[in-house]
Enzyme design. Structure first.
Site: not given
Length: 375
Positions: A38, A65-66, A87, A130-132, A134, A160
């Site tokens: 963007r 992209l709008k 992602g 976030h990573d933690i 997951y 990640d």
């Protein structure tokens, strides 16, 4: 670009850590990666230009992209791409008009990679995280740390980058192989919870066999064993030992001058806490440099614990050129190494704000991806 993936065309939708890391890996290996950002987008790390290492080796298109024209440009790139990486949370790409159904209708052989924390399905799929979070759900986080203390956060390596980006890269190339054989593209659903769980496959097997405890710091590879861990030295610096095999353990004891009979029964787990304490006192008797002079390069399975400034200066890393400098920024070199198609030295991301038509035309002229189907 040089490397084993030269000629591969990848479209990356700008996102957070794991998706850019995956795209960086592909770009490092020679893939032509075009990143869609963007206007006004800033890196989550707060770095730009050469300092934004995760964005290296890319061309960057700034598109809103709008706007219909920007969307048309992306879809035209899709028609030429071998791989698309995104992602976002499930449903975001569909809302943008770039979901798998639309993209695969434009390019039937497209490999459509989706990188999320929880996955495209499941009760948590639309929740933030976030990573933690997951790696916590996968069981991996519980296993890391000292006894009686909270789990230790292993930076964002496990979720990640290891369980996320690397698993996605593996999945993309698996699906690409299938697409080149059949002309049929598909969606790759890479979830960090799945990937972090897979990284723990050996531990789950050992736990099922009754040889891996749920208690942190009591197992061979989690710091419980005195012969596998880190130790402070006299100068406050640290060393690591990993002398698992009996012959390597014997050499460690010999070179460290340890003749205490208490150390003879290496795998008597009931003695590990006491032996770790004794070994800790022994390592405190010398500086890190002194221990390196005694142990480094031997089969005692030893290495100094180096910081970000020290690691690039170590003779082994210098001999292998493990680190490179790009526009004044020291960073890890592409890995792994290839005997016939070595990767080129990375370059920092180059903006191409008005060149979407040129890239579309270029990708159309040189369809080196080898995919069947699509235009």
């Amino acid at each position: 670009m040089a490397g084993p993936l030269a000629g591969l065309k990848v479209l990356e939708m700008a996102g957070l850590g794991p998706a850019p890391f995956c795209a960086m890996m592909l770009a490092d290996m020679g893939a032509d990666v075009v990143r869609i950002e963007r206007p006004g987008n800033t890196s989550v790390t707060g770095t730009t230009g050469a300092y934004d290492v995760l964005s290296r080796n890319r061309r960057i298109l700034k598109l809103n992209l709008k706007e219909g024209a920007a969307l048309d440009s992306v879809l035209a790139l899709v028609e030429r791409a071998d791989i698309l990486i995104e992602g976002f949370r499930p449903g975001v790409m569909e809302c943008l008009g770039l979901g798998p159904e639309i993209c695969l209708s434009r390019r039937p052989s497209l490999v459509y990679g989706r990188m999320t924390g929880w996955g495209q399905t499941g009760p948590l799929s639309h929740a933030a995280g976030h990573d933690i979070n997951y790696i916590a759900l996968s069981g991996a986080l519980h296993a890391i740390g000292r006894p009686g203390e909270p789990p230790v956060v292993p930076l964002n390596y496990v979720g990640d980058f290891g369980g996320g980006a690397m698993m996605l890269a593996f999945g993309l190339l698996c699906a690409l192989h299938h697409a080149r054989l059949t002309g049929q593209g598909q969606v790759v659903d890479a979830a960090m919870t799945d990937g972090a769980a897979l990284l723990s496959a050996m531990m789950y097997g050992m736990h099922a066999a009754g040889v891996w405890s749920n208690r942190r710091g009591e197992n061979m590879l989690d710091g419980g064993a005195h012969f596998y861990g880190t130790y402070a030295c006299a100068d406050g610096k640290y060393v690591s030992v990993g002398a698992i095999e009996p012959q390597f353990y014997a050499l460690l004891l010999e070179k460290a001058g340890i003749a205490d009979a208490a150390f003879c029964d290496q795998n008597a787990t009931r003695h590990w806490p006491q032996l770790r304490e004794r070994l800790a006192h022994i390592f405190l008797t010398k500086t890190r440099a002194e221990w390196c002079a005694l142990l480094e390069g031997s089969d005692a399975c030893f290495a100094p614990v180096l910081d970000w400034d020290e690691a690039p200066l170590h003779p082994h890393n210098q001999a292998r050129q493990t680190f490179v400098t790009v526009d004044g920024v020291l960073q890890p070199a592409p890995a792994p190494r290839f005997s016939h198609t070595p990767a080129a030295t990375p370059a920092y991301a180059a903006a191409a704000p008005d060149d979407s038509a040129g890239i579309i035309d270029e990708w159309g002229r040189t369809d080196l991806g080898g995919n069947k189907g699509g235009s």
